[in-house]
Enzyme design. Sequence first.
Site, PDB file in Angstrom:
ATOM      1  N   LYS A 286      30.901 -22.031  37.784  1.00 11.33           N
ATOM      2  CA  LYS A 286      31.823 -22.442  36.788  1.00 11.33           C
ATOM      3  C   LYS A 286      32.857 -23.277  37.109  1.00 11.33           C
ATOM      4  O   LYS A 286      33.344 -23.062  38.169  1.00 11.33           O
ATOM      5  CB  LYS A 286      32.320 -21.059  36.150  1.00 11.33           C
ATOM      6  CG  LYS A 286      32.991 -21.228  34.878  1.00 11.33           C
ATOM      7  CD  LYS A 286      33.396 -19.917  34.217  1.00 11.33           C
ATOM      8  CE  LYS A 286      33.885 -20.035  32.985  1.00 11.33           C
ATOM      9  NZ  LYS A 286      34.348 -18.782  32.175  1.00 11.33           N
ATOM     10  N   GLU A 372      31.693  -5.738  21.436  1.00 12.04           N
ATOM     11  CA  GLU A 372      32.677  -5.202  20.614  1.00 12.04           C
ATOM     12  C   GLU A 372      32.246  -3.933  19.898  1.00 12.04           C
ATOM     13  O   GLU A 372      32.907  -3.062  19.857  1.00 12.04           O
ATOM     14  CB  GLU A 372      32.971  -6.252  19.486  1.00 12.04           C
ATOM     15  CG  GLU A 372      33.684  -7.599  20.080  1.00 12.04           C
ATOM     16  CD  GLU A 372      32.825  -8.637  20.743  1.00 12.04           C
ATOM     17  OE1 GLU A 372      33.497  -9.513  21.265  1.00 12.04           O
ATOM     18  OE2 GLU A 372      31.557  -8.334  20.637  1.00 12.04           O
ATOM     19  N   ARG A 400      32.638  -8.316  14.778  1.00 14.04           N
ATOM     20  CA  ARG A 400      31.443  -7.802  15.215  1.00 14.04           C
ATOM     21  C   ARG A 400      31.311  -6.288  15.282  1.00 14.04           C
ATOM     22  O   ARG A 400      30.048  -5.897  15.637  1.00 14.04           O
ATOM     23  CB  ARG A 400      30.933  -8.562  16.608  1.00 14.04           C
ATOM     24  CG  ARG A 400      31.124 -10.071  16.555  1.00 14.04           C
ATOM     25  CD  ARG A 400      30.918 -10.607  17.953  1.00 14.04           C
ATOM     26  NE  ARG A 400      29.527 -10.797  18.084  1.00 14.04           N
ATOM     27  CZ  ARG A 400      29.003 -11.376  19.083  1.00 14.04           C
ATOM     28  NH1 ARG A 400      29.657 -11.834  19.886  1.00 14.04           N
ATOM     29  NH2 ARG A 400      27.827 -11.552  19.191  1.00 14.04           N
TER      30      ARG A 400
END
Length: 702
Positions: A286, A372, A400
């Site tokens: 990343k 979630e 969600r």
Amino acid sequence: MDTLTAYLQNLDLPGAIHDLTNAEMERLAAGVRERIVQVCAANGGHLAPSMGTVELTLALLASLDLSKDKVIWDVGHQSYAWKILTGRADEFHTLRRKGGLAGFPRRAESPYDVFGVGHASTSISAALGFADARDLNGENHHVVAVIGDGALTGGEAFEGLNLAGHQGRRMIIVLNDNEMSIAPNVGAMSCFLSRTLTRRWFRQTRKDALAFLRTIPRIGGKLALYAERGEWSFKSFFTPGMLFEAFRIAYIGPVDGHDIPALRQHLERAMAVEDGPVLLHVRTQKGHGYKAAEQDPTHYHGVGHFVPETGRFIPSGSTVPSFTKVFSKALVNLGRRDKKVVAITAAMPDGTGTTDFQTAFPDRFFDVGICEQHAVTFAAGLACEGYKPFTCLYSTFLQRGYDQVVHDVCLQNLPVVFCIDRAGLVGEDGGTHQGVFDIAYLRHIPNMHLLAPRDDNMLARCVETAADLGAPVAFRYPRGGAFGVPVDENPAPLPIARGEQLREGRDIAVLAAGPCAHLACLAAEKAEKRTGCSVLVFDPVWLKPLPEEQMLAILRSFKYVLTVEEGIRAGGFGSAVLELAADNDLLDGLHITRLGVPDEFIEHARQSEQRADLGLDTDGIEAALEKLASQAGFALLAPEQSEGEAVVEEAVDAAVADENAAPETAQEAAPAVGNAAAGAGQPGADGTSAETGQSGRGDKIS
């Protein structure tokens, strides 16, 4: 025109990538990275994720035929190189700007964005739908899902894997494994994907074993051959392939995600699999290619303005904390006094401001990954055992876990606290991230309590209130700077279902939820000077239960009422006011105008631009008040401006010029308006332009 754009304009994209040599693609990768850095430095954006997928993007474009093959990105914040290399290089400077390119893949933007995304863990399910449609149509193209290891922690990803393995449809899943989502990944899945054989140990053991087998008389050669054939199964037992093979998904990898020749070779292998789904495991870094992002990928996941040569973030110039920072401090203070308080987040400790709580109380902090639904039910379990879980999620992500809020928390009346960050308009992240639905999707649930603090101190008091309410409760607060209102040393809990009158008036009443109350006070003063109309401003504080006694008194006393909220109008706070009036037979002769978000998705732009367009800035509220004043028989007076107003508007203009465009990340900027507004004797300002004069997009009932 920059060099990269000029070069790409001479290519027939995206097909021309097929004809480039590996060396040419390496040079192109460097140019794409430089372009991403330059644009993110100016506009803000998701820098580190997209820096890590440049070579992967090139390999996909070199291997696939996008005239028929389909690529579905998960989340999409790693797709900037995809945008540049699929014909949007000349528009890339407009990324995340009003009217410009979106920060995520968007079907309306390009035929190569075949599926719109913004939330995690959706790509495998969507790609399987594409694959089923292909087979039903009798077609033969490739379908590719690109999913990060962070998104693979989400339950929907496993649901997709389960059905993909069951159906056996031909599709390719590219696992972009950088060991991070936004913050470092958590959970057993992350550990499993990181599990590999030590290369030197495995090679030496393999060499010794084969040499020994070959020494066995007569059968040694065949045994060695069988052993080599069984090597794949042996390796899969010790590597991540074991998991995916259990789903009946072929596994290839891992492969270096920054090695273009290796990527192309392994993609060709994956494309050659014709009898079912295959997963290609790609390891990337990343932030690759930009030192600052490589060293701190969490803070460079989503960035505001920064100096591209050094990576140094450009400070906002404001001393006013963000709402998130105010919440963070209040939660830590509460945690020191109450050892039953725990904090939960879903892969976003920085964005939700829970890192300070994590540092102070690591045993009482839980990052559950991009899950979630799990976060909500996990909190319910903690609440059953006497703990006070503060579940810290963005408004758009709490959506969600809606079923769990209803079934696992509210149905059982459990004291779970929902700390809803990024409530309201969020700016440049656009339609996928707007936090405008939470009032509507929470206030109709039995047992739920809902608060909307208007400023710093009220937010701190909401934290205290929620801790001891003993029932499901949520409080919502926006992205960006608070108002600089001093926080009490010992914030007192708020009285249940009691609002606060912020301004006296006799002709028009404004009922304004959350930070809109401050803007309403400023707008009311300006409208009063321009029309002579006296305006009352009331902050309900509680959106459920409503402060009915106080609000009914207002509705009985005023013929003209304006409601203001930074949320969807349908089912929102204004709807609650209408319901209250209807239930008490007060609609006859009552003129109620509702300001809020209309029945549409709000596109990416600065928060100030979105508020101006929707009539939710000070000017828009003032215009709505002047329209009501006209209906009430008041005419516009000669325009005058007090010295105090001039100071406030000057601070507002400075905040607009200094607005930080960071996406959902810990790098937030607070508009420098709170202290100036306080100095002018005003309640605050919103950091919005005073030039639009929008009349507002409200609806009216007479």
